[in-house]
Design an enzyme around this catalytic site. Structure first.
Site, PDB file in Angstrom:
ATOM      1  N   GLN C 112      13.004  -1.372  45.693  1.00 43.35           N
ATOM      2  CA  GLN C 112      14.047  -0.771  46.521  1.00 43.35           C
ATOM      3  C   GLN C 112      13.623   0.067  47.704  1.00 43.35           C
ATOM      4  O   GLN C 112      14.199   1.115  47.945  1.00 43.35           O
ATOM      5  CB  GLN C 112      14.953   0.041  45.629  1.00 43.35           C
ATOM      6  CG  GLN C 112      15.747  -0.884  44.724  1.00 43.35           C
ATOM      7  CD  GLN C 112      16.929  -0.215  44.148  1.00 43.35           C
ATOM      8  OE1 GLN C 112      16.813   0.884  43.659  1.00 43.35           O
ATOM      9  NE2 GLN C 112      18.065  -0.868  44.197  1.00 43.35           N
ATOM     10  N   LEU C 209      13.436   6.917  40.110  1.00 45.96           N
ATOM     11  CA  LEU C 209      13.610   6.208  41.392  1.00 45.96           C
ATOM     12  C   LEU C 209      14.915   6.561  42.086  1.00 45.96           C
ATOM     13  O   LEU C 209      15.217   6.046  43.145  1.00 45.96           O
ATOM     14  CB  LEU C 209      13.526   4.681  41.256  1.00 45.96           C
ATOM     15  CG  LEU C 209      12.466   4.071  40.366  1.00 45.96           C
ATOM     16  CD1 LEU C 209      12.458   2.570  40.531  1.00 45.96           C
ATOM     17  CD2 LEU C 209      11.118   4.655  40.659  1.00 45.96           C
ATOM     18  N   ASN C 241      14.111   9.574  45.954  1.00 46.42           N
ATOM     19  CA  ASN C 241      15.092   8.507  45.775  1.00 46.42           C
ATOM     20  C   ASN C 241      14.622   7.211  46.415  1.00 46.42           C
ATOM     21  O   ASN C 241      14.287   7.169  47.591  1.00 46.42           O
ATOM     22  CB  ASN C 241      16.404   8.968  46.424  1.00 46.42           C
ATOM     23  CG  ASN C 241      17.529   7.993  46.201  1.00 46.42           C
ATOM     24  OD1 ASN C 241      17.353   6.984  45.526  1.00 46.42           O
ATOM     25  ND2 ASN C 241      18.669   8.273  46.763  1.00 46.42           N
ATOM     26  N   CYS C 242      14.623   6.160  45.612  1.00 48.93           N
ATOM     27  CA  CYS C 242      14.215   4.852  46.134  1.00 48.93           C
ATOM     28  C   CYS C 242      15.367   3.850  46.105  1.00 48.93           C
ATOM     29  O   CYS C 242      15.153   2.663  46.244  1.00 48.93           O
ATOM     30  CB  CYS C 242      13.054   4.308  45.312  1.00 48.93           C
ATOM     31  SG  CYS C 242      11.731   5.491  45.112  1.00 48.93           S
ATOM     32  N   VAL C 243      16.577   4.325  45.874  1.00 51.50           N
ATOM     33  CA  VAL C 243      17.724   3.407  45.888  1.00 51.50           C
ATOM     34  C   VAL C 243      17.917   2.902  47.306  1.00 51.50           C
ATOM     35  O   VAL C 243      17.405   3.468  48.250  1.00 51.50           O
ATOM     36  CB  VAL C 243      19.012   4.098  45.424  1.00 51.50           C
ATOM     37  CG1 VAL C 243      20.104   3.075  45.153  1.00 51.50           C
ATOM     38  CG2 VAL C 243      18.759   4.896  44.185  1.00 51.50           C
TER      39      VAL C 243
END
Lengths: 66, 348, 428
Positions: C112, C209, C241-243
């Site tokens: 992501q 994540l 945050n990797c969204v």
């Protein structure tokens, strides 16, 4: 055929129009809980699925959270 | 050089006949027939109607794919830049025909399509997302108003001019969201809007909150011990390796997987494809999202008849509601044909 | 609290023997920076590349973006809980290398992370095509777990940003911005007649994540809290945050929160901006209910009549947004919501997963499902094969000629829900 929606975020389930709703544990593990032992976790899951079957067996006239 | 336009009309406006000729097969006439003549004139030489397709309403509604394919072939043959259909006024089947042809050609050929009908024609609700519909009167008396409006919008689309709001352009709102660049960043627009709202002055929201579909609840299952139950999930549970490449977000498909003989989902056999939540827990034990293990136990204990041997899965992460609706209908149909009596749908 | 931001412009980057700022050129000692970052035993390798606006460079997958800042005075250091200690920040003076951004990239925590194109059609959608970027390619050691790898990369980005600012802080700032946040007693009495306004600032907090950190604390373990906007400017809120890259709030946009900026611009003139309330977006319903009630309660305690509410992410956080909106409106607080949309590639679907009639004032940052074709670039920093698994880049999106068809979702900051960009959407 009746559908039961098992979901953690009940307001969304209601917004999108599910008629039979079972509130579940959490988004990443609706039917589990990693902090429990495997046996306890399965018991939790079984309880939720039994509740879902009960909901499928029930007649409802409007959106219902079981 | 003038833009080239194809005009689709029904048997009545094509002069073939009335209701008795509603099964008339589609025919392609070179040049303009019926209302196509008025349209041709209204385009004032900037565009010309190069061919008219005349088709019976019943035939079109009953053979939508075939008619759409014929129109697509005609568009290619005549190197058409746009398609116009109708006006259908308040004729229900004609409205359906105009809508389905326009929507299909817009998608298949990527050219602008314009039709016109009475706002309460059932074709409006069904096809407004897929084409531009000019509101027309309920009968052919409105031809004189509809045709120039259709021509004006069509020319704008052909010139690739940016469209204003539906009200300003005079077409029925399609409900389609299109990105644009505003003068100011969103944060400033938000504070501007807040000041208007605080002052009790009129303001325009940039997005109207959605209203979702409702379905009537189905009756409950009376004989659970004899019922076949199916599992469906938007939590992205798939066989290890994600064989159908279901996307982590904005899924473009759903998967159908056979779980005959599977009693437990394990970390070596199943995983999640969902990119919208922490995957760790579902990858360790996919039963946490799709409770196959428990349903097998209940099946063995004869609490349910049986667990359906197929489950259906997609990723509900940023996936379009329209796609989800379509897949839901498909899955529902398959389950119905497989004599499934009830569904457990799990979401993450 | 009073904070001065001393902003020194950066117009270009180059490598050199000593890290310093020379005539708006940020000169970087590559070896020194690499050695500093490799002190982290969890890292196997670090590369440092430079990317300027207009260059034919694609950077992907980007994890985080950080603006180089360090403290000049006022106590503690920026990024409290990570670089600085946990003591209060947001006071004194902070040095800013304005126009420079540290981007962390490499094969990190797929699927992501996002794309930054420095030129071409994709550049119009990311804030980071117009900054001079120090691109860190990070390879964690193989035995490092996913959790640790994310933590490592997060820390390395902050460390590099702080290092660059520290080495340059003797440079003279081109301008100094002043921000004040008075004690509540004063704030309440100030500007009689102007409506009191708060900002409800929603943070992603969904698990690995998908996390945000406040003073080093995982936001999912916090109750909604009051914070001074000057603390935000000093990096009190950090992205883990990797969204979906388009609408995650990377650290850079937290540091430069445009809603805070827009509220300050009207403060004392049309409104009395009295507070920022941080709240989270957790994964259970009870948490969502608790946090929305608590956040709105704080707003009520401040006596505000209106609030801007910004979302982070999409899907179930739409439920948090709706809960915040409904509870605020029913408490008599007028709201404007800032969100983005997932209306499908054709724009015809409903844009949000949840809805409420109270949400009458919505600002949208655009439809993240809209697709775009990104032409090939002369140079790719990072890992192009990741395009196939990046959220928003469906399978098969990387074409043989190096071009890609992706949703805006895949582009870093494209539909930022702090309203960072000019993009929006309308209905046809």
């Amino acid at each position: 055929m009746p559908v039961v929606h098992m979901a953690s975020i009940v307001p969304i389930s209601q917004s999108v129009g599910a008629n039979r709703i079972i509130p579940t544990v959490a988004i990443p593990y609706p039917l589990g809980n990693p902090t429990l032992s495997p046996a306890e976790e399965k018991k939790l899951r079984r309880g939720l699925v039994e509740k879902a079957l009960k909901a499928l067996g029930a007649d409802v006239t409007e959106q219902t959270v079981f | 050089m003038a833009y080239r336009v194809i005009h689709y009309i029904n048997q009545f406006f094509g002069g073939v006949g009335g209701e008795e000729m509603a099964d008339h097969k589609p025919e392609v006439r070179v040049g303009q027939a019926g209302p196509a003549m008025a349209l041709h004139a209204a385009l004032k030489g900037e565009a010309e109607v190069v061919a008219t397709i005349v088709c019976g309403d019943n035939y079109c509604v009953a053979n939508q794919k075939e008619v759409a394919a014929l129109v697509a072939t005609t568009v290619k043959k005549y190197k058409a830049d746009a398609l116009v259909a109708g006006p259908a006024f308040n004729a229900g089947r004609y409205g359906m025909a105009c809508g389905t042809v326009c929507a299909a050609i817009g998608e298949a050929c990527g050219i602008p399509t314009v039709t016109a009908m009475f706002p309460e024609n059932p074709g409006v609700e069904l096809y407004k997302a897929g084409t531009y519909i000019i509101p027309a009167a309920d009968s052919a008396r409105g031809m004189g108003q509809a045709i120039p409006a259709m021509a004006a919008l069509l020319l704008k689309l052909l010139r690739k001019e940016a469209l204003q709001s539906p009200e300003a352009e005079g077409y029925i709102e399609r409900g389609v969201r299109v990105n644009m660049f505003y003068e100011k960043p969103g944060a400033e627009r938000a504070v501007d809007m807040l000041l208007l709202k605080l002052a009790g002055k009129p303001f325009t929201t940039e997005y109207k909150m959605p209203v979702f579909d409702r379905v009537t609840p189905r009756p409950g299952i009376t004989n659970m011990a004899g019922a076949t139950i199916a599992l469906v999930t938007s939590g992205g549970i798939v066989p290890k390796g994600n064989p159908d490449h279901i996307a982590a977000s904005s899924a473009r498909s759903y998967g159908e997987y056979d779980i005959a003989g599977v009693n437990d989902l394990t970390d070596t056999t199943y995983q999640t494809a969902h990119g919208g939540y922490d995957q760790t827990f579902a990858n360790q034990d996919a039963d946490r999202v799709l409770p196959v293990d428990v349903l097998r136990d209940l099946e063995r204990e004869k609490k349910i008849g049986k667990l359906h041997h197929l489950f259906y899965s997609t990723v509900g992460n940023g996936t379009a509601v329209a796609s989800a609706k379509k897949w839901g209908e498909e899955i529902g149909q398959k389950l119905k044909e497989a004599n499934v009596q009830a569904v457990i749908l799990t979401s993450t | 609290m009073k904070l001065e931001l001393h902003k020194a412009p950066v117009r270009s980057l180059r490598f050199g023997p000593q890290t310093t700022l020379e005539n708006d050129v940020l000169v970087i000692n590559q070896q020194e920076l690499q050695a500093l970052l490799l002190e982290d035993p969890r890292l196997a390798a670090v590369t440092v590349d430079l990317a300027h606006p207009g260059e034919s460079i694609r950077i992907m997958p980007v994890k985080d973006a950080v603006e180089p800042r360090c403290k000049l005075s006022g106590g503690n250091e920026v990024f409290p809980g990570f670089i600085g200690g946990v003591e209060t920040v947001g006071q004194g003076a902070t040095f800013v290398l304005e126009g420079a951004t540290v981007l962390t990239t490499g094969r990190l925590v797929a699927p992501q992370e996002g794309i930054v194109d420095m030129s071409g059609p994709g550049a119009a959608y990311t804030p980071f095509s117009s900054t001079c970027n120090i691109v860190l390619g990070l390879t964690p050691r193989e035995d490092v777990t996913l959790h640790e790898a994310e933590a490592t990369c997060r820390m390395v980005g902050l460390k590099a940003a702080h290092y660059l600012a520290c080495r340059c802080k003797a440079a003279k700032a081109a301008r100094v911005e002043h921000y004040a946040f008075p004690p509540l007693a004063e704030a309440m009495a100030a500007h009689p007649g102007l409506p009191k306004v708060a900002y409800i600032y929603m943070l992603q907090s969904q698990g690995l994540l998908h996390d945000t950190w406040v003073y080093g604390v995982d936001a999912k373990k916090t109750l909604p809290t009051l914070i001074s906007p000057t603390e935000i400017m000093d990096g009190a809120v950090i992205s883990g945050n990797c969204v979906s890259a388009c609408d995650k709030n990377n650290t850079y946009v937290h540091q430069n929160n445009p809603i805070i900026k827009a509220l300050y611009a009207r403060h004392g003139k049309e409104i009395n901006f009295v507070g920022v309330i941080l709240t989270n977006e957790n994964v259970t319903l009870a948490d969502k209910q608790r946090s929305s009630s608590y956040a709105v309660k704080l707003a009520s305690m401040l006596g505000v009549t209106a609030a801007v509410i910004s979302e982070e992410g999409f899907g179930n956080p739409d439920a948090d947004l709706v809960l915040n909106c409904v509870k605020a409106e029913s408490a008599g607080i007028k709201t404007v919501l800032v969100t983005d949309e997932y209306a499908g590639a054709n724009g015809a679907s409903q844009s949000l997963a949840d809805s409420c009639p109270e949400g009458t004032a919505v600002v949208t940052a655009g439809n993240a499902n809209a697709t775009i074709v990104l032409p090939p670039m002369a140079k790719v920093l990072g890992d192009p094969a990741q395009a196939d698994v990046i959220a928003g880049g469906f399978f098969g999106s990387l074409r043989a000629d190096g071009s890609m068809e992706v949703e805006l979702q895949a582009i870093l900051g494209a539909t930022n829900e702090l309203g960072f960009n000019k993009i929006g959407a309308y209905t046809i």
